[in-house]
Design an enzyme around this catalytic site. Structure first.
Site, PDB file in Angstrom:
ATOM      1  N   CYS A   1       0.896  -1.261  -0.133  1.00  0.00           N
ATOM      2  CA  CYS A   1      -0.095  -0.045  -0.015  1.00  0.00           C
ATOM      3  C   CYS A   1       0.726   1.175  -0.044  1.00  0.00           C
ATOM      4  CB  CYS A   1      -0.963  -0.043   1.192  1.00  0.00           C
ATOM      5  SG  CYS A   1      -2.348  -1.265   1.100  1.00  0.00           S
TER       6      CYS A   1
ATOM      7  N   HIS B   1      -2.508  -8.846  -6.165  1.00  0.00           N
ATOM      8  CA  HIS B   1      -1.313  -9.074  -6.936  1.00  0.00           C
ATOM      9  C   HIS B   1      -1.162 -10.362  -7.554  1.00  0.00           C
ATOM     10  CE1 HIS B   1      -0.326 -11.238  -3.274  1.00  0.00           C
ATOM     11  NE2 HIS B   1       0.786 -11.768  -3.866  1.00  0.00           N
TER      12      HIS B   1
ATOM     13  N   GLN C   1       2.025 -12.955  -9.740  1.00  0.00           N
ATOM     14  CA  GLN C   1       3.498 -13.296  -9.984  1.00  0.00           C
ATOM     15  C   GLN C   1       4.043 -13.699 -11.368  1.00  0.00           C
ATOM     16  OE1 GLN C   1       5.079 -15.106  -6.137  1.00  0.00           O
ATOM     17  NE2 GLN C   1       2.933 -15.510  -5.790  1.00  0.00           N
TER      18      GLN C   1
END
EC number: 2.7.7.12
Length: 331
Positions: free
Chosen positions: A34, A142, A144
């Site tokens: 964040c 998110h 990867q």
């Protein structure tokens, strides 16, 4: 230590990294992804972030001196990257605007292209783990990207099956699968000009969607910009539909399957596709892989796919209507 250890029973490599055991569960009052954390810029839309606990790297240590005979080891060359979808801690893929999703697709594509060019790369996989049900310790949205120095076993199995089908019939196996799914229609959940989304006839997960390219495409970089953006919007629709099934964030593992980076002939027999592994078999019930599934790779589905697909299709259509209405109101 971080190294690769050879499994002679499966002709495959296991990535071993004791450092990854130290990955923390995210504190309730702090998120490194964040803005304001000091770990990321104060302003970003999407962001490439170096993995703090990589199992693969361009400067791997020497393997431990524990191998011998059929037990081979080698350096864990490769790359592990993290891609942050948004500065908003709560905004998952369906929440992004279409334009924001385009930025994410561009970052995926650029990262894939860069890692595929590394000398040690044999396979580049983009993936996302979503939800505590699949072991996520960092809930900020998110995904990867891993660049492997080998082709993972499941991908090799797919490639072998596709080659055998091509040698026998002269046809791409994915074309024949798409023909079967479109002819049935009962398992298709969404379709665009260049992609078909469906829960395959054989899938072992109740809502295990595949998103498959209709044309001879083997990676994100085989696609024009417009086609990549089309794919991104379709992914939003599929995940958004999943979220509406139980009116909550739907957990899943999502994996992109391109061809190996150095396989120039793959376009003849293989096809870029995305596989979802959502573990829910009910609103509060998890489909665990028990002894037969894990020890024997004997897949089992506790539900009927032809019952699940219409549910997801209706939810995707509802999400699309909601998304379109929201986009119009923001103009």
């Amino acid at each position: 230590m971080a190294e690769l250890r050879y499994n002679p029973l499966l002709d495959d490599w296991t990535m071993v990294s004791a450092k990854r055991q130290n990955r923390p569960d995210m504190p309730k009052d702090f998120c490194p992804f964040c803005p304001g954390s000091g770990k990321v810029p104060d302003n970003y839309d999407v962001l490439l972030y170096p993995n703090d606990f990589p199992v693969l790297s361009q400067t791997p240590p020497e393997p431990d001196d524990v191998g011998g005979g059929v037990y081979k080891t080698k350096k864990a060359y490769g790359q592990c990257e993290v891609i942050l979808y948004s500065p908003d801690h709560q905004a998952t893929m369906p929440d992004l605007s279409r334009q924001h999703m385009n930025q994410l697709i561009d970052l995926w594509s650029n990262t894939y292209d860069r890692l595929a060019k590394q000398q040690t790369s044999e396979y580049v996989m983009i993936f996302e783990n979503r939800g505590k049900e699949v072991g996520v310790t960092m809930p900020h949205p998110h995904g990867q990207v891993y660049a492997y120095p080998f082709v993972p076993k499941k991908v090799r199995t797919e490639l072998d099956a596709c080659k055998a089908h091509y040698n026998k019939t002269g046809r791409n196996l994915f074309d024949d699968m798409l023909d079967e799914e479109k002819a049935s229609g009962s398992r298709v959940v969404a379709e665009t000009a260049h992609f078909l989304a469906y829960i395959p006839f054989f899938n072992d997960y109740p809502y295990g969607v595949y998103v498959v390219a209709k044309q001879s495409i083997t990676s994100l970089n085989d696609m024009t910009e417009d086609v990549r953006y089309e794919l991104g919007h379709l992914l939003q629709d599929v995940v958004g539909g999943m979220d509406l099934i139980y009116d909550k964030v739907f957990p899943y593992m999502m994996v992109m399957h391109p061809a190996p980076v150095n396989d120039a002939d793959a376009g003849n027999y293989y096809r870029f596709h995305i596989e979802f592994y959502p573990p829910l078999r009910g609103e509060t019930s998890i489909k665990y892989n028990a002894s037969s599934e894990t020890g024997g790779w004997a897949a089992a589905n506790p539900t009927k796919i032809e019952d699940n697909a219409p549910i997801l299709k209706a939810k995707i259509e509802a999400f699309q209507e909601k998304k379109e209405k929201g986009e119009k109101e923001c103009r």
